[in-house]
Design a protein around this motif. Structure first.
Motif, PDB file in Angstrom:
ATOM      1  N   CYS A 169      20.952 -13.481 -10.567  1.00  0.00           N
ATOM      2  CA  CYS A 169      20.858 -14.607  -9.775  1.00  0.00           C
ATOM      3  C   CYS A 169      20.198 -15.835 -10.683  1.00  0.00           C
ATOM      4  N   PHE A 170      19.161 -15.592 -11.532  1.00  0.00           N
ATOM      5  CA  PHE A 170      18.531 -16.436 -12.373  1.00  0.00           C
ATOM      6  C   PHE A 170      19.674 -17.212 -13.468  1.00  0.00           C
ATOM      7  N   TYR A 171      20.567 -16.575 -13.903  1.00  0.00           N
ATOM      8  CA  TYR A 171      21.525 -16.829 -14.905  1.00  0.00           C
ATOM      9  C   TYR A 171      22.647 -17.435 -14.243  1.00  0.00           C
ATOM     10  N   ALA A 172      22.921 -17.064 -12.820  1.00  0.00           N
ATOM     11  CA  ALA A 172      24.020 -17.702 -11.999  1.00  0.00           C
ATOM     12  C   ALA A 172      23.648 -19.138 -11.701  1.00  0.00           C
ATOM     13  N   LEU A 173      22.621 -19.406 -11.735  1.00  0.00           N
ATOM     14  CA  LEU A 173      22.058 -20.653 -11.431  1.00  0.00           C
ATOM     15  C   LEU A 173      22.245 -21.652 -12.485  1.00  0.00           C
ATOM     16  N   GLN A 174      22.584 -21.238 -13.611  1.00  0.00           N
ATOM     17  CA  GLN A 174      22.783 -21.963 -14.789  1.00  0.00           C
ATOM     18  C   GLN A 174      24.288 -22.289 -15.134  1.00  0.00           C
ATOM     19  N   LEU A 175      25.151 -21.343 -14.158  1.00  0.00           N
ATOM     20  CA  LEU A 175      26.484 -21.689 -14.260  1.00  0.00           C
ATOM     21  C   LEU A 175      27.052 -22.926 -13.537  1.00  0.00           C
ATOM     22  N   LEU A 176      28.232 -23.695 -13.740  1.00  0.00           N
ATOM     23  CA  LEU A 176      28.894 -24.578 -12.877  1.00  0.00           C
ATOM     24  C   LEU A 176      29.265 -24.101 -11.566  1.00  0.00           C
ATOM     25  N   ILE A 177      29.324 -24.966 -10.465  1.00  0.00           N
ATOM     26  CA  ILE A 177      29.571 -24.767  -9.218  1.00  0.00           C
ATOM     27  C   ILE A 177      31.000 -24.231  -8.761  1.00  0.00           C
ATOM     28  N   LYS A 178      32.019 -24.617  -9.693  1.00  0.00           N
ATOM     29  CA  LYS A 178      33.126 -24.068  -9.757  1.00  0.00           C
ATOM     30  C   LYS A 178      33.114 -22.751 -10.174  1.00  0.00           C
ATOM     31  N   THR A 179      32.325 -22.183 -11.079  1.00  0.00           N
ATOM     32  CA  THR A 179      32.295 -20.905 -11.655  1.00  0.00           C
ATOM     33  C   THR A 179      31.757 -19.882 -10.506  1.00  0.00           C
ATOM     34  N   HIS A 180      30.924 -20.587  -9.728  1.00  0.00           N
ATOM     35  CA  HIS A 180      30.341 -19.913  -8.673  1.00  0.00           C
ATOM     36  C   HIS A 180      31.655 -19.432  -7.708  1.00  0.00           C
ATOM     37  N   VAL A 181      32.449 -20.285  -7.271  1.00  0.00           N
ATOM     38  CA  VAL A 181      33.353 -19.977  -6.381  1.00  0.00           C
ATOM     39  C   VAL A 181      34.374 -19.058  -6.886  1.00  0.00           C
ATOM     40  N   PHE A 182      34.583 -18.937  -8.064  1.00  0.00           N
ATOM     41  CA  PHE A 182      35.272 -17.976  -8.703  1.00  0.00           C
ATOM     42  C   PHE A 182      34.589 -16.611  -8.864  1.00  0.00           C
ATOM     43  N   ILE A 183      33.260 -16.613  -9.212  1.00  0.00           N
ATOM     44  CA  ILE A 183      32.428 -15.426  -8.957  1.00  0.00           C
ATOM     45  C   ILE A 183      32.451 -14.839  -7.707  1.00  0.00           C
ATOM     46  N   GLY A 184      32.654 -15.597  -6.626  1.00  0.00           N
ATOM     47  CA  GLY A 184      32.476 -15.166  -5.093  1.00  0.00           C
ATOM     48  C   GLY A 184      33.898 -14.200  -4.864  1.00  0.00           C
ATOM     49  N   CYS A 185      35.064 -14.578  -5.420  1.00  0.00           N
ATOM     50  CA  CYS A 185      35.868 -13.943  -5.097  1.00  0.00           C
ATOM     51  C   CYS A 185      36.046 -12.460  -5.609  1.00  0.00           C
ATOM     52  N   PHE A 186      35.513 -12.477  -7.028  1.00  0.00           N
ATOM     53  CA  PHE A 186      35.308 -11.057  -7.564  1.00  0.00           C
ATOM     54  C   PHE A 186      34.198 -10.351  -6.860  1.00  0.00           C
ATOM     55  N   THR A 187      33.066 -10.954  -6.294  1.00  0.00           N
ATOM     56  CA  THR A 187      32.143 -10.228  -5.468  1.00  0.00           C
ATOM     57  C   THR A 187      32.646  -9.799  -4.346  1.00  0.00           C
ATOM     58  N   LEU A 188      33.498 -10.464  -3.753  1.00  0.00           N
ATOM     59  CA  LEU A 188      34.213  -9.698  -2.529  1.00  0.00           C
ATOM     60  C   LEU A 188      35.074  -8.675  -2.850  1.00  0.00           C
ATOM     61  N   LEU A 189      35.924  -8.485  -3.892  1.00  0.00           N
ATOM     62  CA  LEU A 189      36.481  -7.559  -4.292  1.00  0.00           C
ATOM     63  C   LEU A 189      35.663  -6.295  -4.561  1.00  0.00           C
ATOM     64  N   THR A 190      34.488  -6.517  -5.419  1.00  0.00           N
ATOM     65  CA  THR A 190      33.468  -5.546  -5.632  1.00  0.00           C
ATOM     66  C   THR A 190      33.083  -4.900  -4.014  1.00  0.00           C
ATOM     67  N   ILE A 191      32.791  -5.759  -3.495  1.00  0.00           N
ATOM     68  CA  ILE A 191      32.197  -5.143  -2.186  1.00  0.00           C
ATOM     69  C   ILE A 191      33.181  -4.492  -1.186  1.00  0.00           C
ATOM     70  N   LEU A 192      34.486  -4.937  -1.193  1.00  0.00           N
ATOM     71  CA  LEU A 192      35.482  -4.139  -0.655  1.00  0.00           C
ATOM     72  C   LEU A 192      35.917  -2.979  -1.266  1.00  0.00           C
ATOM     73  N   TYR A 193      35.597  -2.816  -2.475  1.00  0.00           N
ATOM     74  CA  TYR A 193      35.893  -1.604  -3.645  1.00  0.00           C
ATOM     75  C   TYR A 193      35.022  -0.733  -2.834  1.00  0.00           C
ATOM     76  N   ALA A 194      33.512  -1.007  -2.254  1.00  0.00           N
ATOM     77  CA  ALA A 194      32.768   0.174  -1.985  1.00  0.00           C
ATOM     78  C   ALA A 194      32.451   0.344  -0.458  1.00  0.00           C
ATOM     79  N   ILE A 195      32.849  -0.627   0.074  1.00  0.00           N
ATOM     80  CA  ILE A 195      32.558  -0.746   1.589  1.00  0.00           C
ATOM     81  C   ILE A 195      33.719  -1.129   2.392  1.00  0.00           C
ATOM     82  N   PRO A 196      34.417  -0.134   3.282  1.00  0.00           N
ATOM     83  CA  PRO A 196      35.627  -0.551   4.001  1.00  0.00           C
ATOM     84  C   PRO A 196      35.396  -1.827   4.826  1.00  0.00           C
TER      85      PRO A 196
END
Length: 272
Positions: free
Chosen positions: A88-115
């Motif tokens: 989270c600390f290093y995420a705050l140092q990234l660009l906003i548009k990078t956060h949007v992209f990260i959010g997509c892969f975070t969702l994929l990771t969650i759906l990979y483990a949780i139905p």
């Protein structure tokens, strides 16, 4: 020797090793594209990998056996929490548009483990033949496109080729794991070795490595060093694929194969 083995097992089971591999591939992208070393991107990727992988691996265990967790798993939970905070600390140092992209892969990771629908108990991991492609997609997005997006550069032909190469390379890295797990995987998963068999799976791995190597010559900017490093990496990786088998030694895939991106990075740093 027992202590060293315990430390090695913790190093692997806590996802530090795979995080170093993802870290290495991300750094390789920066070097290939001649981008500045980015501490925020690299450290975010490292800590996010530990957090994400441990979430996927231990979510079910921690959920149902929280009070009876083994000491090693408690340590992994503590490590994962620390890594989550640092992520989270290093995420705050990234660009906003990078956060949007990260959010997509975070969702994929969650759906990979949780139905998505708990009653069906169907995760991305359990959907027929999808597992390795989801992993390859996430690794490609994280190690290629996060550093590119955060560097504010447009996606060029070279970047697109690197993305394809990375996707194929991660697929190849997954093959020894798929072969190892052949005796454990449900037949309904339709993994690559289940569909093709072990010999054809190995042949596919070698073919994909050849494609990765040939794609290098379609880039606008190539060098003898990059070709040399890629050829060495492809040959070593190919040997690990060819010699992989169902009955593997304990650390064959989980340490040696998973550590190949680290070897790739070391080669690049040595030759540059």
């Amino acid at each position: 020797m027992t202590l060293l083995k315990q430390i090695l097992n913790f190093y692997i089971n806590s996802s530090i090793h795979v995080a170093l591999s993802v870290f290495s591939l991300t750094w390789i992208t920066l070097l290939e594209l001649d981008l500045n070393y980015s501490e925020s991107v690299l450290y975010f990727v490292f800590y996010a990998t530990i957090t994400g992988y441990n979430f996927v691996k231990y979510f079910g265990v921690a959920k149902f056996r929280h009070r009876k967790l083994a000491n090693w798993l408690k340590l992994i939970q503590i490590l994962s929490f620390i890594c989550f905070v640092l992520m989270c600390f290093y995420a705050l140092q990234l660009l906003i548009k990078t956060h949007v992209f990260i959010g997509c892969f975070t969702l994929l990771t969650i759906l990979y483990a949780i139905p998505l629908y708990p009653k069906h108990k169907q995760t991305l991991r359990n959907i027929c033949g999808l597992k390795v492609y989801v992993i390859a997609l996430v690794w490609t997005g994280v190690t290629v496109f996060i550093p590119v997006i955060n560097s504010n550069i447009e996606v060029s032909i070279d970047i697109a080729i690197i993305g394809i190469q990375r996707f194929l390379y991660v697929l190849v890295l997954m093959l020894p794991f798929e072969i190892r797990d052949l005796k454990f995987d449900n037949l309904k998963l339709f993994t690559i070795p289940q569909i093709l068999g072990v010999k054809k799976t190995k042949a596919l791995g070698v073919l994909l490595l050849l494609i990765i190597f040939l794609l290098e010559f379609f880039k606008d900017e190539i060098s003898q060093t990059s070709i040399l490093v890629l050829s060495i990496t492809a040959i070593i990786t190919g040997l690990f694929v060819v010699f992989s088998k169902v009955e593997q030694q304990n650390y064959y895939s989980s340490f040696w194969v998973e550590g190949l991106p680290i070897f790739w990075l070391v080669l690049i740093l040595m030759f540059s």
